[in-house]
Motif scaffolding. Sequence first.
Motif, short mmCIF file in Angstrom:
data_model
loop_
_atom_site.label_atom_id
_atom_site.label_comp_id
_atom_site.label_asym_id
_atom_site.label_seq_id
_atom_site.Cartn_x
_atom_site.Cartn_y
_atom_site.Cartn_z
N LYS A 52 0.85 -1.19 0.00
CA LYS A 52 0.00 0.00 0.00
C LYS A 52 0.89 1.24 0.00
O LYS A 52 1.20 1.78 1.05
CB LYS A 52 -0.91 0.03 1.22
CG LYS A 52 -1.99 -1.04 1.20
CD LYS A 52 -2.95 -0.85 2.38
CE LYS A 52 -4.07 -1.86 2.32
NZ LYS A 52 -5.03 -1.66 3.44
N GLU A 103 -6.61 3.06 8.63
CA GLU A 103 -6.02 2.61 7.37
C GLU A 103 -4.76 3.39 7.00
O GLU A 103 -4.14 3.09 5.97
CB GLU A 103 -7.05 2.76 6.24
CG GLU A 103 -8.32 1.93 6.44
CD GLU A 103 -8.02 0.44 6.45
OE1 GLU A 103 -7.11 0.02 5.70
OE2 GLU A 103 -8.68 -0.30 7.19
N SER A 156 -8.52 7.75 1.85
CA SER A 156 -9.73 7.95 2.64
C SER A 156 -10.80 8.45 1.68
O SER A 156 -10.63 9.51 1.06
CB SER A 156 -9.50 8.96 3.77
OG SER A 156 -10.69 9.19 4.49
N VAL A 159 -3.28 -2.50 11.22
CA VAL A 159 -2.95 -3.41 10.12
C VAL A 159 -1.55 -3.98 10.29
O VAL A 159 -1.20 -4.95 9.63
CB VAL A 159 -3.05 -2.66 8.76
CG1 VAL A 159 -4.49 -2.27 8.48
CG2 VAL A 159 -2.13 -1.46 8.75
#
Length: 841
Positions: A11, A330, A16, A350
């Motif tokens: 990532k 996130e 968002s 995460v």
Amino acid sequence: MDISHCPLLMKPSVFSDGDLLLDGFIPLYDLNLQPETERFSFLHKPTLRSPASWDWSNYPYVLAFLFAIEEINKDIQLLPNLTLGFNIYNALNIDQKTLENILLWISGGNQAVPNYDCQKQKKSVAIIAGTRPEFLADIGSLLELYRIPQVTYGPFDPLLSDKEQFPSLYQMATEDKFLVHGVIHLLQHFDWTLVGFFGTAGIKGEQFLKELKAQMEKKDLCVVDEILLSNDWIRKAMLVKMPTGCQHISKVNVSIVYGDADIFIWMHIFMTACVLSSRVWIWAMESYVDLNKMNIRSHFHGSLSFSPQKREIPGFEHFVKTFNPSKYPEDVYTIKFWLDTFNCSFVGSVCGKLEDCPLNSTLEFMSGDTSLMTMSEPSYIIYNAVYAVVRALHDLLLAKTETESTSNANQPAFFSWKLHPFLKNIQFINSIGDHILLDGQRTSSQQFDVLTTVAVPAAHGFTSKVGEFVANGPNNQHLIINEEILEWPSDLTKPPQSVCTKRCGPGFKKVTNETHTCCFKCAVCPKGEISNKTDAEQCIQCSEQEYSNQERNFCLPKLVTYLAFEDPFGMALACTALCFSVLTAGVLWVFVKHQETPIVKANNRTLSYILLISLLLCFLCSFLFIGRPHPVTCILQQITFGLVFTVALSTVLAKTMVVLLAFKSMKPGRTMRWLLASGVSNYVIPSCTLVQVVICGIWLGLSPPFIDVDTRSEPRHLLIVCDKGSVTAFYCVLGYLGSLALVSFSLSYLVRNLPDAFNEAKFLTFSMLVFCSVWVTFLPVYHGAQGKLMVALEIFSILASSAGLLVCIFAPKCYIILIRPDKNSLKSLRNKMDPRRNAHF
């Protein structure tokens, strides 16, 4: 759990979602470069690279970006019924990887897939990017294909202002016009006149150096060692040797460094190679460069830098205090930052967890740095950039609602290129009252903190504020430095000197060198001139009423003076005049008392009385020249002197004529007898005096004497004197007196050998010789004299010539009258006239 399990590599961005998206590119980490065998090979699939190093000094940019978006989403006026989401990409500083994340943005996923579009960027309204101009220039050319608005938060760069090449790019930073002035003020504060310069090559570096030299030239400051390095060389500095040897570097003690963070790499190599531990460095950075992250250690201890003052944005401190990864689960960047900073993670992260973070774990308790509570200059620019885009978007949506129906308000059809007309004209007042415009148009005042770098044991150097520079315009600038808390390089205990020539102090002026304006000689100001400041170009002439002191740095008022009776000169001359006056009066008394004696009668007692009285007046007129001048005394000085001397000389001329006629009348002929009988000698005095009266009358009528102030004769005094008015008239008076004296001398010389018992022809001759000698000597000396000496010389000539007449004419007679009265009788007279009788006896 090991941090390597964190799926950050999968990532490369933080996303968002929202109705509209704002994309930000912020440099947070660098990647490991591929081996040379793989970099340009198409035989192997490129491997994913893990971050080589994290740059958390730029994380405040992320906080400012998130804070602005959070504020906007809470404001129901700016984007009604819409939410603003975001993408945060890492901006790689590696040349080979510049376009990588832009291609990720275009693809919309986690990998750059050519010709793939996940439609996510369709909701993007603008891109905010920035710290390096090279990065912006590279991505700008690609993004022009999409006409996506790009708002930069890096330092203002004139190259990016070219609207033909970058029509979709807008610079949020203002063009810095005052950093050069801050550097100049700093140099002047410490009297550093000769400095070195190191900077990055290119238009910005050359423009900064040009402006710096122009401003320094106005202040008589000079630059040496103008070294400009390309950014490409700086990034390869570890692989190549230095471009300039240490032997070519001038031994100046202060140097200015201009550039971005990359130049620290070369400066570190330069300092290590040349071992210049006692040099002071002035870092002239247009945007805030965090010196704390640089591996500078003791090399740059005591260096100075300028940093724009941090802003306190309402609500930002509370946002930072309450910020933690649970708000953005996130956001892998925030999770990684928390792991590195607090060594813990929140439940549900995460990246798993190392330790559970306390519920109140926030940046407020972050050790070693409290600067997160205020915005640095780049963070403040990012904050304004977000608002600038959103306000332009607000104007666009407002214009759209006025012209179109809003059937689908929740998902409006949006094309980012439509923002350009609104971004070009956007201007607003932000939450702290600053007037915000794009492309460097903002002209508000600027304030810089002056920072010093201090090396501490077992740690990198850190900066502390030692002053500030405030610029409210080109004519309203001031620098404040607290020298008590300043620390200098380890070899120094006080500010070093960096000059070609020591400054010329007050009382001196600079004589510049033709080759270098900073190298000059100091010359003492001449008499009557001063310099009351350091490095004066010219000395200032004192007024005529002032004179320069011995140090030539101050004009003192001249004292008023004149030939006073209290002066040694005045007192001596007054006493002399008084003594001769008394002596003359005594001689006159002797002659009056013995007026019936043969010697007095034989020498024409009437003419003797007139001569003695005129001589007495000659001695007394000397007192008119002594004392403070007055208009009346100025006129009486020369007029009285001329008239009484005329009477005296005409009397001597009359006495000479009497002697001459008396002896000439004894010879056959009637003319001499008639002249003697007619008393022609009695008309000599009034006729000669009348001529002098006419001359003096013309003098008084045309240009009479007056009071004047002589400012030149005596450097420290204002001499009050009697100006003669007409110099021609004065010399006419002297010339007439000289002609009378010459005629008297000639006649007396003719009768000097005539036989007579009481013949004074010889004495008259000698007196005229003395008189002429005095005044012939007087004229050249008088021309060369000044001030009081000129007045004293005229008085001395009056006294000397008068005394010569008195002594030469009357001393022999007084001797006979007072000491040898036996010779003052008729019998003695007859014996002297008949030598044969004397022989008989």
